[in-house]
Design a protein around this motif. Structure first.
Motif: not given
Length: 859
Positions: A728-754
């Motif tokens: 795909l010319p850009e990933p299915l989860l998109t270039d624009r959101l990639y940094p946010a996915f990387m930050e979101g998965i690093a969150l330690s609080d379960p509610a904030a991560k959800e």
């Protein structure tokens, strides 16, 4: 007496490591996973050994071990296959440079051995001799001659290598060296007597004992340490080791020398002489290296040893297993206080006459193996990768050595746990007079190696026996000196300058095989190592009822710090009664197996490299080339907007008037119809030519798509689906959101991560979101069949995470210095993102969109 170590030797190049004559000490942990004193203590008595680990070129390492599963020397046609002339001559220079450096070390060792000879001779004629003339001549027999031969060879070779010219000839020097091997024959014949004489003289003469325990070996010219202390016993062993090394170098030189080069016939002749000489003395030198004498005066040789995971009392223990000519001994390294001699503690032994392998039916009654949870193994991998990066950062910033050692210790602990908990392939052995024992191995390859080695020994006339406590103590005591595997196989035991392995994609074509004695249904599997253990990555189709299968199948295998490729050849069994109850799989018969090192300098070329691997008389021809991860995952938009590959997902769904692209729906449907129970579905590579054929059909929107899908191998269909997302010319989860996915998965609080992870899904364009949720449901259904297909959510996340998330352009990060770091930071996080959604309760498109109200759509 202290073993030779790397202390005081300069790191000349990768080739220096290749031909270095030195070896390492000891295990770091005992069998229970407790930390063990690292390295042999000062003053401990250890015996130098021939380091036969596969650090040579693949052809040489396998052959030097004398096993049947070696790689045949491919005769060069103009030059070794797949090697460009310039590259070959450059490799020739590297081989010679490394050999010259190790030759310097060897000459220094011989000098150190000769140094006490003159003063000893001088005192021999006095009223107070240290040794008699006869004793001196016995101990130092032929050392002077060997020294002069090598000094002359070195002096002639050195200027040729230093003033390099690609047409330089030195074959005559190797030919002359080979012609003087008769001196070595005399040395070998006298070797045992020389050692015994030196030992007796040490016991009876304190002065000689002091001399023989600390001989000073001069360091190489560039070395910081001017001298290294070495024992006489260690130095007397060096000439024996050197003959085998010189022969290995000749193999490498020939491989990288053009046939029309004037050196070629001279090197061939030198190799012929050396090989004939080696085969004539092997019987003389092998028993000394690997044997212990039984109380009855018989020779008990060590045939094979290595670290295996034993399941004992429902827990996993790391054991060092020793296979002797008549007995299998399972041991652990005992804890010792500093300065004391390290020893093994015998856990159990079985005389080979009493050892039997239980049949699959008998295994059914044995305790079943419970695999370690995948998510815990993934956590360990993440920790190891993070620690590797921290160590690299500390080194780059010239951090404190104490901090680096602490990090290394943590990394070792995690690697040790991974090594202990990752193997799943059962290897059961039974004592006909008593207990059964269960080991877990990472690959069918190892299981086959151990089984074959034991069965080969059992063909001899073996007698059952019971060892007395004294006999057992003597045998266990010999393990420390005789062992050939010194270190637990984890990366923290490696030197900093050793290869970190390859990260990217290895393209392998399995062409054909010859040498089968009768027709059979034949197929091959390919394995590569990852984090210290081997994983099956590809499987050819079964070629039925033939003695010369011609597969010609290409596979793309993902490498994660891999250093070795294994090829295993099987005969397919269709008898459904022969099911292994441990893993519910029909037992196919291994016909042969072989392994090659993935040397970055050989593999990292744009050209295909063709080779032949020999296994038990069977020869398999294969080709390979390597593509780095950066090159292989570049997302390049298609120039043709009429196809589906490389075209934006929104364009495809709009054109098709569908919510999910047709290619995704069809591939998923086919996998669920007939591939959901396929072992390794999505992990095992499909045949590359089949995948390319399917790609072309989908791009052309051919009417025959459904017919072709129904006939195609299921792994090729799974591979086509992965390729679609990867291109795909850009990933299915998109270039624009990639940094946010990387930050979101690093969150330690379960509610904030959800909140964050659900919000990110809502922020995806509708075609991307609907397709992602469709794929998510499919992967969960695949994981439901994990007991059969061996694909857990974690395995699937590892396969699909980078494919669905990796951005089209990876941002360069200043602190990421290598491909290994890119893998550890980016890919592990990508895997965790997909894993989060796979482990999440069902997510519906409608439910997600209803909740949009509560969140901002800006990310």
């Amino acid at each position: 007496m202290e073993p030779l170590s790397h202390r005081g030797l300069p790191r000349l190049s990768w080739i220096d490591t290749l031909y270095s004559n030195f070896s390492y000490g000891a295990d770091d942990f005992d069998g229970e996973g407790n930390e063990e004193q690292k390295g042999p203590p000062e003053g401990s008595e250890t015996m130098p050994y021939i380091d036969e680990s596969p650090t040579m070129s693949p052809q040489l390492s396998a052959r030097s071990q004398g096993g049947g599963d070696s790689i045949s020397p491919t005769p060069p046609e103009g030059l070794a296959p797949g090697v460009e002339a310039g590259k070959g001559l450059e490799m020739r220079k590297l081989v010679l440079s490394g050999f010259l450096a190790s030759e310097e070390i060897y000459i220094n060792q011989l000098e150190a051995l000769l140094l006490p000879m003159k003063p000893l001779k001088a005192t021999a004629t006095t009223s107070q001799p240290v040794l008699t003339i006869q004793q001196i001549e016995t101990i130092f027999y032929k050392i002077q001659d060997i020294y002069e031969i090598h000094k002359e060879f070195y002096d002639n070779l050195c200027p040729k290598v230093q003033q390099w010219d690609s047409q330089v000839t030195m074959g005559h020097l190797f030919q002359k060296l080979a012609s003087q091997l008769g001196v070595y024959k005399a040395f070998v014949d006298n070797y045992k007597v020389a050692l015994e004489t030196a030992e007796k003289c040490s016991q009876s003469n304190n002065q000689f004992q002091k001399i023989s325990e600390e001989l000073k070996v001069k360091g190489p010219k560039d070395s910081k340490d001017s001298h290294t202390s070495v024992t006489m016993e260690a130095l007397l062993y060096k000439p024996i080791d050197r003959v085998t090394r010189s022969t290995l170098v000749l193999h490498d030189l020939l491989k990288h020398t053009p046939v029309d080069h004037p050196d070629y016939p001279l090197l061939q002749d030198a190799l012929r002489i050396s090989q004939n000489f080696l085969s004539s003395i092997n019987e003389d030198i092998d028993p000394r290296r690997t044997a212990v004498t039984t109380p009855k005066g018989e020779t008990r040789q060590l045939v094979k040893d290595g670290f295996l995971v034993e399941v004992s009392e429902s827990s996993r223990k790391l054991r060092h297993v020793f296979l002797f000519t008549d007995v299998l001994l399972c041991a652990k390294l005992k804890k010792t206080s500093a300065g004391k001699h390290q020893q093994y503690d015998c856990k159990w032994y079985i005389p080979l006459a009493d050892l039997v392998f239980p049949s699959p039916e008998e295994s059914e009654a044995s305790p079943q193996v419970h695999p370690f949870p995948d998510h815990e193994l993934e956590d360990m991998k993440m920790k190891i990768s993070a620690l590797k990066s921290e160590i690299q950062k500390e080194k780059a910033n010239k951090g404190q050595s104490r901090a680096i050692e602490r990090l290394k210790k943590k990394m070792f602990e995690n690697e040790f746990l991974l090594l202990l908990n990752s193997p799943t392939i059962p290897f059961r052995i039974h004592n006909r007079n008593g207990k059964s024992y269960l080991f877990l191995l990472s690959s069918d390859y190892e299981r086959s190696e151990w089984r074959e080695a034991i069965q080969k020994l059992q063909k001899k006339d073996l007698q059952a026996f019971v060892l007395s406590s004294v006999e057992l103590q003597v045998l266990t005591g010999s393990c420390f000196k005789l062992r050939t595997v010194h270190n637990i196989p984890v990366t923290s035991n490696k030197d900093d300058d050793e290869s970190p392995g390859l990260y990217g994609f290895l393209h392998v074509i399995v062409h054909s095989a010859k040498g089968f004695k009768q027709s059979a249904n034949l197929y091959c599997t390919l394995e590569v190592d990852s984090f210290g253990y081997f994983v099956s990555k590809a499987k050819t189709r079964v070629f039925r009822d033939t003695t010369e299968p011609k597969w010609d199948e290409e596979f793309e295998i993902e490498l994660e710090g891999s250093q070795s490729l294994r090829i295993l050849c099987y005969e397919k069994c269709y008898d459904k009664t022969k099911v292994n109850k441990d893993n519910n799989e029909i037992v196919d018969k291994i016909m042969g197996k072989g392994q090659i090192q993935l040397d970055p300098q050989t593999v990292e070329t744009k050209n295909w490299h063709t080779d032949v691997i020999e296994m038990n008389g069977i020869k398999v021809e294969f080709s390979m080339k390597f593509t780095s991860r950066d090159m292989s995952l570049k997302r390049t938009p298609s120039k043709k907007q009429t196809g589906v590959f490389g075209v934006k997902i929104s364009v495809v769904t709009k054109r098709e008037r569908s919510k999910v692209p047709y290619i995704v729906r069809q591939c998923v449907e086919e996998v669920e119809k007939r591939g959901i129970e396929e072992v390794g579905i999505y992990r095992i590579s499909g045949v590359a030519t089949d995948i390319q054929a399917l790609k072309a059909v989908f791009d052309a929107n051919n009417k025959d798509i459904l017919l072709m899908l129904s006939d195609m191998d299921i792994n090729a269909i799974a591979g086509t689906l992965k390729l679609y997302f990867r291109e795909l010319p850009e990933p299915l989860l998109t270039d624009r959101l990639y940094p946010a996915f990387m930050e979101g998965i690093a969150l330690s609080d379960p509610a904030a991560k959800e909140n964050c992870m659900m919000h990110l899904l809502r922020s995806l364009p509708d075609p991307n979101l609907i397709t992602f949720l469709f794929l998510l449901d499919h992967l969960k259904r695949v994981a439901e069949k994990e007991p059969i297909n061996k694909m857990s959510l974690h395995n699937l996340a590892t396969v699909f995470g980078p494919t669905l998330l990796r951005p089209s352009e990876v941002e360069s990060k200043a602190h990421l210095t290598s491909a290994a770091d890119i893998w550890s930071h980016d890919v592990m996080a990508q895997v965790q993102v997909l894993l989060y959604y796979l482990q999440h309760p069902p997510i519906s498109f409608a439910e997600l969109k209803r909740n949009t109200l509560y969140f901002s759509t800006d990310v």
